[in-house]
Design an enzyme around this catalytic site. Structure first.
Site, PDB file in Angstrom:
ATOM      1  N   TRP A  42       0.721  -1.304  -0.094  1.00  0.00           N
ATOM      2  CA  TRP A  42       0.081   0.176  -0.230  1.00  0.00           C
ATOM      3  C   TRP A  42       0.678   1.132   0.109  1.00  0.00           C
ATOM      4  CZ3 TRP A  42      -5.237   1.763   0.502  1.00  0.00           C
ATOM      5  CH2 TRP A  42      -5.319   3.084   1.115  1.00  0.00           C
ATOM      6  N   ASN A  57       0.069   5.536   0.257  1.00  0.00           N
ATOM      7  CA  ASN A  57      -0.404   6.872   0.340  1.00  0.00           C
ATOM      8  C   ASN A  57       0.439   8.217   0.328  1.00  0.00           C
ATOM      9  OD1 ASN A  57      -1.001   5.568   3.216  1.00  0.00           O
ATOM     10  ND2 ASN A  57      -1.143   7.915   3.392  1.00  0.00           N
ATOM     11  N   ASP A  58       0.521   9.065   1.064  1.00  0.00           N
ATOM     12  CA  ASP A  58       0.816  10.403   0.880  1.00  0.00           C
ATOM     13  C   ASP A  58       2.216  10.407   0.552  1.00  0.00           C
ATOM     14  OD1 ASP A  58      -1.150  10.731   2.086  1.00  0.00           O
ATOM     15  OD2 ASP A  58      -0.403  11.756   3.971  1.00  0.00           O
ATOM     16  N   GLN A 109       4.398   7.182   2.491  1.00  0.00           N
ATOM     17  CA  GLN A 109       3.385   6.556   3.446  1.00  0.00           C
ATOM     18  C   GLN A 109       3.239   4.876   2.656  1.00  0.00           C
ATOM     19  OE1 GLN A 109       1.804   7.769   6.688  1.00  0.00           O
ATOM     20  NE2 GLN A 109       4.073   8.264   6.253  1.00  0.00           N
TER      21      GLN A 109
END
Length: 516
Positions: free
Chosen positions: A36, A38-39, A55
């Site tokens: 995964w 993210n940011d 992230q």
């Protein structure tokens, strides 16, 4: 020596990387090494190369305890994976190493500043939130980012009385003109206060030791509940604040049926000036005397961007190309894949008056091949294909001119007999709608968005970057952008055009491919 938690993450990501083939990834959008993403974090230029941290939960394609992934690049397009830089392995970040940024210290070392999520047992709300502090990790001679022995360097003792230490995160660091350092962090206010968000600024002479924070900016308009991932920088003579408010109320646009901000998580841009004496930000005002804020991206998937000053002075922004509310959905995640999540194309930023202009970095042009040019195409009232224009990795520029009584014109991409994603322009209302409701998604997630665009008497300029499972749309030379993801099978590669009424279109199209 690295911790056992970091060693485990590195061993796992190395074991999984070989299972992800290059053809499984987008051509020009950064994806996680595995698991995964993210940011974007720690976006910086150091030791002759660009660094991107992110992230990262390597063990699954769902959000989990946050690590920091790491990659480097010469051009911000093609990235080389490095081993994970950080793992949650101390008491103050045991629940996750949240977002942050990077800077080069006076002694030449690269330093990361990030939010650590620690104990949740004393959360006064009973919601089990993590105590959040700001921490450092410094690149040492062994090539590792070692967490500073004096962490946390900014904690709840350094907050205003009514600030919430359980909603205190995402430090954005920069070096001031006098060689000292500043860091801007988002902080919510306690439930017993008036609510809203503070942006707090901290100062340091050496980047290591930090004083107490002062209120840099206060969201007196109560836009959302928390302004995540703040960025602060200059463009020309203006100072720019970009942040990502969570849980906003929807705001309607100027045209009927259009949206300025949807309900949920968004990204805002505020222009203004920085008062160096008081070290506060004075935003530009609207007609009602309140600070003015504008959307950064009006699409379905863009959040938590980070801005980098490149070594040639350009300001470039990269965002997480996902709506946080939909990231963990099954159909949206292509869960058969070994990775989930991608970054946007790096966007060069400029100002036109007070309007933020975004445009793909020129480095993308090195990845374009097979130029096709069409002039004066007369669009038909049925969906048509244009010879040679198809595929899922394209850079397409369109200039559309609609004539009187034309009700609209548009295109469909990632299309086959049953699937498509649509972009439609209504010249009478001066609105654009994007629609992925026929892209194969089965869960109930936001699928359509309509926005008001500048009225240019029936003329519209578009640049559309298609990259397998995403589209980034740059409207009228970058005045507005709309980003979205979709997960239609790659076999759906038709591109079609149509108009209701008379419309002419000029088009230049390239294929995006691996650079030589």
């Amino acid at each position: 020596m690295i911790s056992k938690e970091l060693a485990k993450a590195r061993e796992y990501e190395a074991s999984q990387e070989a299972s992800v083939k290059d053809e499984d990834r987008p051509v020009c959008h950064f994806t996680a090494r595995t698991g995964w993403l993210n940011d974007p974090n720690g976006l910086s230029f150091y030791d002759g190369t660009y660094h991107l941290f992110y992230q990262y939960h390597p063990y699954s394609t769902y959000w989990g305890p946050m690590h920091w992934g790491h990659a480097i690049s010469r051009d911000l397009i093609r990235w080389k994976y490095l081993p994970a830089a950080m793992a949650p392995d101390t008491e103050y970040d045991k629940a996750g190493c949240f977002s942050g940024s990077a800077v080069t210290l006076a002694d030449g070392r690269h330093m990361l500043i990030y939010t650590g999520c620690g104990d949740s047992s004393e959360d006064p709300t009973g919601k089990g939130r993590w105590l959040q502090t700001q921490n450092l990790a410094i690149l040492e001679s062994d090539g590792e980012y070692h967490k500073y022995e004096g962490n946390p360097v900014i904690s709840k003792e350094d907050l205003p009385e009514d600030a919430d230490p359980y909603e205190f995160r995402d430090p954005y660091i920069w070096k001031a003109s006098d060689g000292t350092y500043r860091a801007l962090a988002a902080c919510g206010r306690t439930e017993t206060s008036e609510g809203g968000t503070y942006l707090l600024m901290y100062s340091s002479d050496d980047g290591i030791h930090w004083g107490s924070g002062k209120v840099f900016f206060e969201d007196e308009r109560k836009i959302g509940v928390m302004w995540e991932c703040p960025n602060f920088f200059t463009l020309g003579k203006k100072h720019i604040l970009i942040a990502s408010p969570m849980d906003m109320q929807a705001e309607e646009g100027e045209a009927v049926g259009s949206i300025r901000f949807p309900q949920g998580n968004n990204v805002c841009c505020i222009t203004g000036r920085y008062d160096e004496k008081s070290e506060t930000f004075i935003p530009d005002k609207d007609r009602a005397g309140r600070f003015r804020y504008d959307p950064v991206d009006a699409g379905l998937d863009f959040y938590a961007p980070q801005v980098l000053t490149m070594n040639d002075g350009r300001k470039v922004m990269i965002g997480w190309m996902q709506d946080p509310r939909t990231g963990n959905t099954e159909s949206n995640g292509r869960r058969e894949s070994r990775f989930f999540g991608q970054m946007s194309i790096p966007r060069e930023l400029s100002l036109k008056g007070d309007r933020l202009i975004q445009w793909p970095v020129s480095e993308l042009e090195a990845y374009r091949t097979d130029r096709d040019v069409w002039k004066g195409l007369e669009l038909a009232p049925i969906w048509i294909r244009i010879p040679g224009i198809s595929g899922r990795c394209k850079d397409i520029s369109l200039d559309i001119k609609t004539r009187r009584k034309c009700k609209g014109a548009g295109m469909r991409f990632a299309a086959d007999e049953n699937h498509y994603t649509e972009l439609w322009y209504d010249p009478e209302k001066s609105v654009i709608t994007i629609d992925r409701s026929h892209s194969g998604l089965v869960e109930s997630i936001p699928a359509r968005r309509t926005i008001k665009v500048s009225d240019r008497r029936g003329r519209l300029s578009l640049r559309i970057i298609l990259d397998k499972w995403s589209a980034e749309i740059f409207i009228n030379d970058g005045e507005q952008t709309m980003s979205l993801t979709f997960y239609t099978d790659l076999s759906a590669e038709e591109i079609r055009f149509r108009a209701e009424g008379e419309a002419l279109m000029d088009m230049t199209a390239y294929t995006l491919a691996e650079s030589e």
